[in-house]
Design an enzyme around this catalytic site. Structure first.
Site, PDB file in Angstrom:
ATOM      1  N   HIS A   1     -10.710  19.686  -1.176  1.00 50.66           N
ATOM      2  CA  HIS A   1      -9.665  18.796  -0.663  1.00 50.66           C
ATOM      3  C   HIS A   1      -9.553  17.591  -1.604  1.00 50.66           C
ATOM      4  O   HIS A   1     -10.576  17.020  -2.002  1.00 50.66           O
ATOM      5  CB  HIS A   1     -10.023  18.340   0.756  1.00 50.66           C
ATOM      6  CG  HIS A   1      -8.964  17.471   1.355  1.00 50.66           C
ATOM      7  ND1 HIS A   1      -7.761  17.975   1.797  1.00 50.66           N
ATOM      8  CD2 HIS A   1      -8.907  16.118   1.533  1.00 50.66           C
ATOM      9  CE1 HIS A   1      -7.009  16.980   2.236  1.00 50.66           C
ATOM     10  NE2 HIS A   1      -7.684  15.844   2.089  1.00 50.66           N
TER      11      HIS A   1
ATOM     12  N   ASN B   1      -7.430  25.164 -10.239  1.00 51.50           N
ATOM     13  CA  ASN B   1      -8.850  25.257  -9.839  1.00 51.50           C
ATOM     14  C   ASN B   1      -9.370  26.675 -10.069  1.00 51.50           C
ATOM     15  O   ASN B   1     -10.504  26.863 -10.516  1.00 51.50           O
ATOM     16  CB  ASN B   1      -9.025  24.842  -8.377  1.00 51.50           C
ATOM     17  CG  ASN B   1      -9.073  23.336  -8.226  1.00 51.50           C
ATOM     18  OD1 ASN B   1     -10.041  22.693  -8.619  1.00 51.50           O
ATOM     19  ND2 ASN B   1      -8.013  22.757  -7.671  1.00 51.50           N
TER      20      ASN B   1
ATOM     21  N   ASP C   1     -10.506  20.758   7.695  1.00 54.61           N
ATOM     22  CA  ASP C   1     -11.229  19.819   6.812  1.00 54.61           C
ATOM     23  C   ASP C   1     -12.429  19.161   7.490  1.00 54.61           C
ATOM     24  O   ASP C   1     -12.828  18.049   7.109  1.00 54.61           O
ATOM     25  CB  ASP C   1     -10.283  18.720   6.275  1.00 54.61           C
ATOM     26  CG  ASP C   1      -9.156  19.265   5.415  1.00 54.61           C
ATOM     27  OD1 ASP C   1      -9.331  20.331   4.798  1.00 54.61           O
ATOM     28  OD2 ASP C   1      -8.087  18.617   5.351  1.00 54.61           O
TER      29      ASP C   1
HETATM   30  C1  GRF Z   1      -5.664  20.864  -5.309  1.00 54.87           C
HETATM   31  O1  GRF Z   1      -5.342  19.508  -5.312  1.00 54.87           O
HETATM   32  C2  GRF Z   1      -6.576  21.161  -4.152  1.00 54.87           C
HETATM   33  O2  GRF Z   1      -7.474  20.150  -3.866  1.00 54.87           O
HETATM   34  C3  GRF Z   1      -5.618  21.298  -3.040  1.00 54.87           C
HETATM   35  O3  GRF Z   1      -4.517  21.960  -3.585  1.00 54.87           O
HETATM   36  C4  GRF Z   1      -4.448  21.700  -4.980  1.00 54.87           C
HETATM   37  C5  GRF Z   1      -4.461  23.023  -5.691  1.00 54.87           C
HETATM   38  O4  GRF Z   1      -4.238  22.890  -7.051  1.00 54.87           O
HETATM   39  N1  GRF Z   1      -6.245  21.851  -1.869  1.00 54.87           N
HETATM   40  P1  GRF Z   1      -4.345  24.151  -7.999  1.00 54.87           P
HETATM   41  O5  GRF Z   1      -3.447  25.244  -7.406  1.00 54.87           O
HETATM   42  O6  GRF Z   1      -5.762  24.595  -8.060  1.00 54.87           O
HETATM   43  O7  GRF Z   1      -3.831  23.701  -9.323  1.00 54.87           O
END
Ligand code: GRF
Length: 198
Positions: free
Chosen positions: A102, A14, A143
């Site tokens: 989330h 992300n 959350d």
């Molecule tokens: C994602 O699924 C996010 O929603 C959750 O943790 C994961 C993180 O993935 N909270 P990344 O580290 O961004 O690949």
């Protein structure tokens, strides 16, 4: 320029989407810091490569350390897979200025201990036909903050938790950038539990 600090605990996909959107000029933001509670988080390396300041904070005082690191130059804190719970003064100083992503449609499959594959297993066990991701403001409950946006995916009968996670992650990458964009353009108003997008 609108300053964002990104908090991560893991691989940082992300974070990578946010960095790409900034690089492409789609997000008119500056990433002031990438902060992790895990020194082995993959995203830290990426941040360093991009010349972004990084910090690792662990233990009881994580929230206070984050606050001192981001007090200046940061308008928004983005939790992008950050596992520590934020507490105390940070939540007051950054009220409605911390967001989290989330991997489920809140209020389903969320709350204490719901992260990673557990979320997707719970969704599959329940038999939902749709799941997705939620970007929400962070408050003291886990959350529970006002929802900014959600994106959905269809659940397929043969899905494993890994399949669902992968499909939802693609939507997360879109949602997180969209939410940062809306907030950085001052288009998001919190009205109690509801969020108005202008
Ligand atoms: C994602 O699924 C996010 O929603 C959750 O943790 C994961 C993180 O993935 N909270 P990344 O580290 O961004 O690949």
């Amino acid at each position: 320029m609108f300053g964002i600090a990104v908090l991560i605990s893991g691989r940082g996909s992300n974070l990578e989407s946010v960095i790409s959107a900034v690089e492409e000029g789609w997000l008119k933001c500056r990433i002031t810091a990438v902060i992790s509670d895990n020194p082995a988080a993959g995203g830290l390396g990426l941040a360093k490569e991009m010349g972004i300041k990084t910090h690792v904070f662990q233990g009881e005082s994580v929230s206070d350390s984050i606050l001192s690191a981001v007090k200046e130059h940061t308008d928004l804190i983005v939790c992008a897979g950050f596992l520590s719970i934020l507490r105390g003064a940070l939540l007051d100083v950054f009220q409605n200025r911390i967001i989290n992503i989330h991997p489920a449609l809140i209020p389903s499959f969320c709350g204490s201990g719901m992260y990673g594959l557990k979320v997707h297993r719970a969704a599959l066990d329940y038999g939902v036909r749709k799941s997705g991701c939620t970007v929400h403001f962070v408050e003291s409950g886990i959350d529970t903050g006002p929802i900014i946006l959600q994106r959905t995916v269809e659940v397929i009968y043969t899905d494993t938790a890994e399949d669902l996670q992968k499909r939802i992650l693609e939507e997360e990458h879109i949602a997180i950038v969209e939410a940062v964009k809306l907030i950085s353009e001052n288009r998001v108003e919190v009205k109690g539990r509801k969020v108005l997008i202008n």
